[in-house]
Scaffold this active site. Structure first.
Site, PDB file in Angstrom:
ATOM      1  N   GLU A  97       0.787  -1.735   0.792  1.00  0.00           N
ATOM      2  CA  GLU A  97       0.214   0.378  -0.039  1.00  0.00           C
ATOM      3  C   GLU A  97       0.761   1.289   0.109  1.00  0.00           C
ATOM      4  O   GLU A  97       1.184   1.688  -0.917  1.00  0.00           O
ATOM      5  CB  GLU A  97      -0.887  -0.067   1.291  1.00  0.00           C
TER       6      GLU A  97
HETATM    7  C1  HEC Z   1      -3.179   1.406  -1.603  1.00  0.00           C
HETATM    8  C2  HEC Z   1      -4.079   1.444  -0.639  1.00  0.00           C
HETATM    9  C3  HEC Z   1      -4.916   1.821  -0.218  1.00  0.00           C
HETATM   10  C4  HEC Z   1      -4.165   3.372   0.761  1.00  0.00           C
HETATM   11  C5  HEC Z   1      -2.767   4.252   0.560  1.00  0.00           C
HETATM   12  C6  HEC Z   1      -5.119   2.679   2.313  1.00  0.00           C
HETATM   13  N1  HEC Z   1      -6.085   1.917   2.143  1.00  0.00           N
HETATM   14 FE1  HEC Z   1      -7.445   1.686   3.758  1.00  0.00          FE
HETATM   15  N2  HEC Z   1      -7.844  -0.234   2.500  1.00  0.00           N
HETATM   16  C7  HEC Z   1      -7.439  -1.065   1.494  1.00  0.00           C
HETATM   17  C8  HEC Z   1      -7.760  -1.583   1.443  1.00  0.00           C
HETATM   18  C9  HEC Z   1      -7.731  -2.419   0.284  1.00  0.00           C
HETATM   19  C10 HEC Z   1      -8.812  -2.276   2.680  1.00  0.00           C
HETATM   20  C11 HEC Z   1      -9.400  -3.633   2.619  1.00  0.00           C
HETATM   21  C12 HEC Z   1      -8.401  -4.443   3.338  1.00  0.00           C
HETATM   22  C13 HEC Z   1      -8.437  -5.656   3.831  1.00  0.00           C
HETATM   23  O1  HEC Z   1      -9.836  -6.069   4.433  1.00  0.00           O
HETATM   24  O2  HEC Z   1      -8.006  -6.655   4.573  1.00  0.00           O
HETATM   25  C14 HEC Z   1      -8.640  -1.415   2.924  1.00  0.00           C
HETATM   26  C15 HEC Z   1      -9.505  -1.071   4.983  1.00  0.00           C
HETATM   27  C16 HEC Z   1     -10.057   0.551   5.267  1.00  0.00           C
HETATM   28  C17 HEC Z   1     -10.922   0.182   6.624  1.00  0.00           C
HETATM   29  C18 HEC Z   1     -11.405  -0.856   7.400  1.00  0.00           C
HETATM   30  C19 HEC Z   1     -12.939  -0.587   5.771  1.00  0.00           C
HETATM   31  C20 HEC Z   1     -14.080  -1.647   6.424  1.00  0.00           C
HETATM   32  O3  HEC Z   1     -15.454  -0.777   6.930  1.00  0.00           O
HETATM   33  O4  HEC Z   1     -13.601  -2.371   7.049  1.00  0.00           O
HETATM   34  C21 HEC Z   1     -10.586   1.836   6.523  1.00  0.00           C
HETATM   35  C22 HEC Z   1     -10.352   2.301   8.178  1.00  0.00           C
HETATM   36  C23 HEC Z   1      -9.261   2.048   6.462  1.00  0.00           C
HETATM   37  N3  HEC Z   1      -9.020   1.374   5.667  1.00  0.00           N
HETATM   38  C24 HEC Z   1      -7.996   3.747   6.546  1.00  0.00           C
HETATM   39  C25 HEC Z   1      -7.350   3.548   5.544  1.00  0.00           C
HETATM   40  C26 HEC Z   1      -6.553   4.977   6.277  1.00  0.00           C
HETATM   41  C27 HEC Z   1      -6.707   6.004   7.476  1.00  0.00           C
HETATM   42  C28 HEC Z   1      -5.597   4.854   6.066  1.00  0.00           C
HETATM   43  C29 HEC Z   1      -4.145   5.995   4.897  1.00  0.00           C
HETATM   44  C30 HEC Z   1      -3.356   6.011   6.876  1.00  0.00           C
HETATM   45  C31 HEC Z   1      -5.150   4.225   4.334  1.00  0.00           C
HETATM   46  N4  HEC Z   1      -6.637   3.050   4.364  1.00  0.00           N
HETATM   47  C32 HEC Z   1      -4.454   3.824   3.419  1.00  0.00           C
HETATM   48  C33 HEC Z   1      -6.545   0.113   0.557  1.00  0.00           C
HETATM   49  C34 HEC Z   1      -5.934   0.860   0.910  1.00  0.00           C
END
Ligand code: HEC
Ligand code: HEC
Ligand code: HEC
Ligand code: HEC
Ligand SMILES: [Ca+2]
Ligand SMILES: [Ca+2]
Lengths: 334, 334
Positions: B128
């Site tokens: 990521e």
């Molecule tokens: C490169 C893409 C990417 C980036 C950058 C990213 N995310 Fe995510 N995020 C995802 C993905 C894909 C998932 C699901 C992963 C899983 O469930 O295993 C996720 C899951 C989440 C969830 C959970 C939501 C749920 O309903 O379960 C949250 C909250 C979240 N991210 C917040 C953030 C925050 C805050 C940041 C920065 C610090 C961030 N993400 C950066 C791709 C990203």
């Protein structure tokens, strides 16, 4: 003048330098305050803002104008050369879109006449957004709320690339940054700058910087050779105006960049190789004017340059209309 | 019930289904209105917003939380699986951050207890943002305006990853979406929904969807097996809760996603393979309830689901404090 001017752009420089400072109507200073934009078509600008932030104008569905010209970061990406589709490395440092409307032309080599002419480029550039105009229009046409908004704004049943670039350019016209401390000083508030900053401004003028960096944008008003006095060493193959005109004399001639918000638009120079403002000032002195600044002088000029940071445009993040079932799918991985 | 529940999550489902609808205190409906957030620490949230938008928390200097959870696009990236550092393909569809504070736990498999526990993950995930916590803190510490703001907000001379995740989580708590037409209806405005939408809601309840999709988030309150009645065909290797617990019974058990703003968070399912809401509804009927909807019924449920789009958070784009001469350089291409 103890140096020889090697080409016609320098002829302009001679006449400018010989004026000492470039005096202009409004004030006796070579730099004028930035004015808030007027005559903005609000509907076009609002639509243009959506398009500026919409990654669906890219093949991957991931890259928007704001990816490389991030309005949280001075309208740039703050990396040496941009990241495009498939993480391709861009050829040149991304200039700021802030105050770009004040430039005599767009791109480092001035190959686009104005903002509207520029805006179609990145969408279809395989190294940037990697889409094409037909696909981009197909995407927009499939989105009901865009269809309504284009119709409202342009009073036409068609969505065309001409409308897209008109709207984006209109939004970009709003991206000016008045109200810097330097402009407050220019407008009469003599407490707006401290002594170091004022000394820096005096040096900036007396050294000849204002021969090239002048006007409201503190740049953007002419082309000049990079390396007038001493060649600029770079691995970047861009040759500036020469790439547009094919004239030998245009080799290494680039648009003089705006110094507005220069504190925010690191790294510096067209190759992005200069990491700090201090280094940029010393390099400019050396290669453009044959001058060496001591540490105090350098710090003074840097302090002055930091007073050119204006009020950043207050942008409410647009809420993009959702895609429809028939919207062409983004293709990030193929 | 004409089907067998294969695991303990289904035991919960049985008891819910046998209630017909899940009645709750406030109304007799299984879905409750979303409330505007209360008890927000404004300083933390404002700082958290900056961090959420700051790509310098990534190795490349290009990827921020907002890159994958774009607040212009329902808090998602609207692509099948996300683009990470070096254009790496993510393993699973990015869920929305909107209303994520209402989830019983974070991630599809619930492996993070809450928003704060979640927020440290992506920064250091090599697929990521590909940075690490030491480097991220070093970057923040080098930026004078961040040092001042952390000190104001946390009253400490240190910047720690704990503060970073606290601030981001506080910002995320503000990302709720009250005011949807469905909530207006729930709160007594019986004209807020038309007949098709109401018929859709009735079907949504009578078919058993509310057994899993209920509460203020219309989901997010339990884990359930995907493919209760009929296996869900996917190439995605994720096994849901099993990847956390190692229990056979947890294979293909995922957090039930929120259906708030579902019109905006396409594509659907954890593998992002379902492109349209219409297809998502039919697939759910088939694999979770053994039901086949005709075209009218499908359209009614889809119409209902679109009434769940709430007021999107009004975000003023943060202006990020510039890097300093000693800020570690982003490494986009090495
Ligand atoms: C490169 C893409 C990417 C980036 C950058 C990213 N995310 Fe995510 N995020 C995802 C993905 C894909 C998932 C699901 C992963 C899983 O469930 O295993 C996720 C899951 C989440 C969830 C959970 C939501 C749920 O309903 O379960 C949250 C909250 C979240 N991210 C917040 C953030 C925050 C805050 C940041 C920065 C610090 C961030 N993400 C950066 C791709 C990203
Ligand atoms: C992948 C990165 C990337 C994307 C996406 C991108 N740009 Fe650029 N932009 C650049 C680079 C690099 C240059 C300089 C190119 C040159 O001068 O040859 C540039 C130049 C410009 C300029 C000229 C500024 C000046 O001072 O000369 C403007 C204006 C501009 N872009 C606006 C836009 C708009 C509008 C979009 C979206 C439609 C966009 N850009 C998308 C990287 C990008
Ligand atoms: C003869 C014209 C000329 C003179 C004189 C000149 N500059 Fe420049 N300046 C340029 C050009 C052209 C560039 C673009 C260089 C490049 O990108 O390779 C530039 C670039 C810069 C930059 C980096 C801008 C950016 O966004 O990357 C700074 C800072 C700067 N000049 C400051 C100064 C200072 C301070 C002086 C006086 C000591 C000065 N310049 C004198 C033409 C000039
Ligand atoms: C037994 C529990 C259960 C029932 C009953 C159920 N769902 Fe789901 N629903 C889930 C789970 C778990 C997922 C996540 C599926 C995945 O991502 O693979 C889901 C996903 C969805 C999605 C996609 C959400 C997204 O963001 O990707 C929609 C839309 C949906 N359900 C609608 C419905 C409808 C309509 C019904 C009734 C016809 C229904 N569900 C019945 C558990 C259930
Ligand atoms: Ca730059
Ligand atoms: Ca999704």
């Amino acid at each position: 003048m103890h140096f020889k001017f090697p080409n016609k752009h320098s002829a302009v420089l001679i006449s400018l330098l010989s004026l000492g400072v470039v005096s202009q109507a409004a004030t006796n200073e070579p730099i004028q305050p930035i004015k808030a934009p007027t005559d903005i078509n609000a509907g076009q600008a609002e639509l243009g803002k959506k398009l500026y932030f919409d990654p669906r104008l890219s093949k991957s569905g991931y890259i928007s104008c704001n990816s490389c010209h991030n309005l949280s970061m001075g309208g740039t990406d703050n990396i040496t050369s941009s990241i495009g589709d498939q993480w391709q490395q861009g050829p040149i440092n991304a200039p700021t879109v802030l105050n770009a409307s004040l430039n005599l032309a767009q791109f480092w080599d001035g190959r686009a006449e104005d903002l509207k002419a520029q805006a179609g480029g990145p969408i279809a550039n395989p190294k940037e957004m990697a889409s094409n105009h037909t696909l981009a229009i197909e995407v927009l046409k499939s989105i009901p709320q865009y269809v309504v908004e284009f119709k409202q704004v342009f009073n036409s049943d068609q969505i065309t690339i001409d409308q897209v670039t008109t709207a984006i350019a209109e939004f970009e016209k709003t991206l000016v940054t008045p109200g810097s401390r330097f402009d407050q000083w220019l407008e009469g508030d003599k407490t707006a700058l401290n002594d170091t900053e004022l000394a820096g401004y005096e040096l900036f003028k007396s050294s000849g910087c204002t021969a090239c960096h002048n006007g409201p944008a503190v740049g953007g008003s002419m082309y000049q050779k990079v390396g007038l006095i001493k060649p600029y060493q770079t691995n970047n193959p861009a040759l500036g105006r020469f790439d547009v005109t094919g004239n030998e004399a245009d080799k290494n001639v680039f648009k003089v960049p705006t110094l507005r918000n220069i504190e925010l638009t690191y790294p510096y120079f067209h190759d992005g190789a200069i990491k700090t403002l201090s280094e940029a000032v010393n390099t400019m002195g050396e290669i453009q004017l044959g001058k060496t600044f001591n540490a105090t002088e350098n710090a003074q000029i840097v302090a002055f340059l930091k007073t050119l940071t204006g009020e950043q445009p207050q942008i409410t993040l647009p809420i993009l209309p959702p895609s429809n079932d028939n919207t062409p799918q983004p293709q990030p991985f193929n």
